[in-house]
Design an enzyme around this catalytic site. Sequence first.
Site, PDB file in Angstrom:
ATOM      1  CD  GLU A 138     -11.537   1.091  13.014  1.00 27.71           C
ATOM      2  OE1 GLU A 138     -11.796   0.003  12.456  1.00 27.71           O
ATOM      3  OE2 GLU A 138     -10.723   1.909  12.561  1.00 27.71           O
ATOM      4  CG  ASP A 147       8.824  -0.725   5.926  1.00 27.52           C
ATOM      5  OD1 ASP A 147       9.407  -1.571   6.636  1.00 27.52           O
ATOM      6  OD2 ASP A 147       7.732  -0.948   5.374  1.00 27.52           O
ATOM      7  CG  HIS A 172     -11.017   0.727   8.998  1.00 26.26           C
ATOM      8  ND1 HIS A 172     -10.412   0.275  10.132  1.00 26.26           N
ATOM      9  CD2 HIS A 172     -10.181   0.366   7.978  1.00 26.26           C
ATOM     10  CE1 HIS A 172      -9.277  -0.340   9.837  1.00 26.26           C
ATOM     11  NE2 HIS A 172      -9.116  -0.299   8.526  1.00 26.26           N
ATOM     12  CB  ILE A 173     -14.925   2.525   3.757  1.00 26.79           C
ATOM     13  CG1 ILE A 173     -14.854   4.060   3.806  1.00 26.79           C
ATOM     14  CG2 ILE A 173     -16.083   2.035   4.603  1.00 26.79           C
ATOM     15  CD1 ILE A 173     -14.075   4.712   2.745  1.00 26.79           C
ATOM     16  N   GLY A 174     -11.316   2.258   3.485  1.00 30.75           N
ATOM     17  CA  GLY A 174     -10.270   2.368   2.473  1.00 30.75           C
ATOM     18  C   GLY A 174     -10.158   1.126   1.604  1.00 30.75           C
ATOM     19  CB  ILE A 208      -0.937  -0.006   1.217  1.00 35.84           C
ATOM     20  CG1 ILE A 208      -1.885  -1.199   1.149  1.00 35.84           C
ATOM     21  CG2 ILE A 208      -1.731   1.298   1.290  1.00 35.84           C
ATOM     22  CD1 ILE A 208      -2.674  -1.439   2.434  1.00 35.84           C
ATOM     23  CG  ASP A 232     -10.540   4.642   6.048  1.00 31.93           C
ATOM     24  OD1 ASP A 232     -11.751   4.951   6.020  1.00 31.93           O
ATOM     25  OD2 ASP A 232     -10.113   3.538   5.659  1.00 31.93           O
ATOM     26  CB  THR A 271      -5.542   4.642   4.981  1.00 32.10           C
ATOM     27  OG1 THR A 271      -4.176   4.550   4.534  1.00 32.10           O
ATOM     28  CG2 THR A 271      -6.170   5.908   4.427  1.00 32.10           C
ATOM     29  CB  ALA A 272      -2.194   2.141   8.851  1.00 31.47           C
ATOM     30  NE  ARG A 273      -5.600  -2.960  11.570  1.00 29.59           N
ATOM     31  CZ  ARG A 273      -6.020  -3.147  10.326  1.00 29.59           C
ATOM     32  NH1 ARG A 273      -6.275  -2.086   9.550  1.00 29.59           N
ATOM     33  NH2 ARG A 273      -6.186  -4.365   9.845  1.00 29.59           N
TER      34      ARG A 273
END
Length: 311
Positions: free
Chosen positions: A261, A174, A280-282, A155, A256, A230-232
């Site tokens: 949740e 990373d 959280h709809i990514g 991603i 997101d 958009t991760a966690r």
Amino acid sequence: MSQRRAILVTGADLAPQALALLEDFDVVYAGKTPTEPDLVALCRRHDPVAIIVRYGKVGAGVMDAAPSLRVISKHGSGTDTIDKDAAKARGIEVRAAVGANAAAVAEQALALLLACAKSVVQLDGRMHAGHWDKATHKSVELHGRTIGLVGLGAIGQRFARMCDAMGMKVIGFDPFARDLPDFIRRVDLATLWRESDAISLHCPLTPENRAMLDAPTLAACKRGVIVVNTARGGLVDEAALLEAVRSGQVACAGLDSFAVEPMTAPHPFQGQPNFILSPHIGGVTGDAYVNMGVGAAKNVLAVLHAAAQAA
């Protein structure tokens, strides 16, 4: 009672293409909001050889209720809702459908980045209310700005290509990424916080990086930074982010993912200016739904086939 082996899906459905791969099994659905007692009861009733995880958490109690369980397969890429230590101790493999939703999530990250930089939601609201803010509004031009990416997997790298195509400078952190394209400059986290005009999170949640975006980290960033996640949700200290947005240290946050949740009202972010929120709809697109289902099913079959060969 059926003699066929069962596969438990912690959700209400699975793509037809995935079901076709699993036609030799009884597929049992736990529903859209399965609790741990629900999953334990279903495991006791059906003794599944595999669990495909969509919603809810799979811990030791669920695993112990399924003596035949051989594999837990995530319908997506994030495995933080699965107790991997408990699985390892019981000889149960954990697999993820890595990359299956990469395009969808990267596009959502780009949408949130652009919505923040271009004040899309605010200007839409103003226009619908009858205002014309051309003389007073200036949006952010992303061309030439620096985007810092935490996580450079499928991603993160796809999103990096999108940012590079817009003329942004891409830096990333990373420790596990290899063979990065030339347009991504690898940096340490301190450099990333310091140099980024926008930051986007694309890493899994671990005990080591929980709340990595906290008050000291946000204070180390450029004033007016844009934050996208958009991760966690657990990667972000939500109270610290709220304060940083209110103070202007963070110009806008596009989120997101959230610490808890589904988000329940009242939540401190609700109604706050400069927060762009999505549920959280990514990774939730028609294509990703198929890709994740097929990827999860293939992972199940691969593990069960290997176990049969070894027996």
